[in-house]
Enzyme design. Structure first.
Site, PDB file in Angstrom:
ATOM      1  N   SER A   1       0.831  -1.215   0.000  1.00 44.26           N
ATOM      2  CA  SER A   1       0.000   0.000   0.000  1.00 44.26           C
ATOM      3  C   SER A   1       0.862   1.260   0.000  1.00 44.26           C
ATOM      4  O   SER A   1       0.528   2.252  -0.661  1.00 44.26           O
ATOM      5  CB  SER A   1      -0.949  -0.001   1.208  1.00 44.26           C
ATOM      6  OG  SER A   1      -0.217  -0.016   2.428  1.00 44.26           O
ATOM      7  N   TYR A   2       1.968   1.235   0.704  1.00 41.40           N
ATOM      8  CA  TYR A   2       2.874   2.391   0.775  1.00 41.40           C
ATOM      9  C   TYR A   2       3.532   2.631  -0.575  1.00 41.40           C
ATOM     10  O   TYR A   2       3.583   3.764  -1.066  1.00 41.40           O
ATOM     11  CB  TYR A   2       3.924   2.143   1.857  1.00 41.40           C
ATOM     12  CG  TYR A   2       4.873   3.295   2.097  1.00 41.40           C
ATOM     13  CD1 TYR A   2       4.427   4.481   2.666  1.00 41.40           C
ATOM     14  CD2 TYR A   2       6.233   3.175   1.799  1.00 41.40           C
ATOM     15  CE1 TYR A   2       5.310   5.528   2.919  1.00 41.40           C
ATOM     16  CE2 TYR A   2       7.112   4.212   2.051  1.00 41.40           C
ATOM     17  CZ  TYR A   2       6.646   5.386   2.610  1.00 41.40           C
ATOM     18  OH  TYR A   2       7.523   6.426   2.853  1.00 41.40           O
TER      19      TYR A   2
END
Length: 249
Positions: A151-152
């Protein structure tokens, strides 16, 4: 005093890299609006900045579009203009690809990508007036696809994408848009180091310069350069401030 009289918004400016950038810019004469959810640390950093430059401002929270618009209006009301926008704030969770959920994406995009996008839109009219600078943040997590960073990495690469679009669209307005991809010894990394010495030492050995960057002296000074007139002919670029770890082609 390379930034004398300039006004900068620094998101996530209460601690870590954001604090380092805020202090480095204040040392060069900039007036700083710190934006952060952490009120206690924000006020501490505000006091430090006020020792270097007068008129610093702390504004709490960046999570929703309405807050972003309020923050921009408050900054302009307090300082009269905006010359520099630093989108540093970002939160995420480290889990494997198969364990990543929509909640993880919501956190990463909600604290990193969307605030960056909304701040850029909201600041554009002011930056056009001042022919200002935008400094966003990329990461080796996205550039190299680091494990547990789904997600990052996705949010950081999305930030790189919109930064390049803005650099092309806003170049004729005299606005520069660049990114920093850092490795820094932040308080969070220091805490992890103290509990994982072997893993930390192994990580440092993979960095050609054999150390992590200092949030103010290394990352902050690079941000000062990108915000100054010395970087007027640089836009749309990702600047690796990571000791040589990632070498872009």
């Amino acid at each position: 005093m390379r930034l004398a009289g300039k006004v900068a918004i620094v998101t996530g400016g209460a601690g870590g890299i954001g604090r380092g950038i805020a202090l480095a810019m204040a040392k060069e004469g900039a007036h700083i609006a710190i934006v952060d959810i952490n009120e206690e640390n924000g006020k501490k950093t505000l006091a430090e900045i006020n020792e270097r430059t007068e008129g610093a401002l702390f504004i709490q929270d960046i999570s929703v579009k309405e807050n972003v618009e309020m923050i921009v209006k408050e900054t302009v009301s307090h300082f009269g203009k905006i010359d520099i926008l630093v989108n540093n704030a970002h939160a995420s969770r480290n889990v494997s690809f198969t364990e990543t959920t929509m909640e993880h994406f919501d956190l990463s995009f909600g604290t990193g990508f969307y605030p960056t996008f909304h701040f850029m839109q909201a600041c554009y009219p002011e930056l056009k007036k001042t022919q200002g600078k935008v400094i966003n943040f990329a990461s080796g997590a996205g550039l190299e696809g680091q494990p547990t960073q789904t997600s990052y990495a996705a949010a950081k690469e999305a930030i790189r994408a919109i930064s390049r679009v803005a650099a092309n669209e806003w170049g004729p307005d005299g606005i520069n848009v660049n990114l920093i991809s850092p490795i820094a010894l932040t308080p969070g990394v220091e805490q992890w180091r103290d509990n994982n010495k072997e893993a930390y030492d192994a990580m440092v050995q993979k960095i050609p310069l054999r150390r992590l960057g200092d949030p103010e002296a290394d990352i902050g000074r690079t941000a000062v350069f990108l915000a100054s007139d010395d970087a007027n002919y640089i836009t749309g670029q990702t600047i690796m401030v990571d000791g040589g770890t990632v070498k872009l082609r």
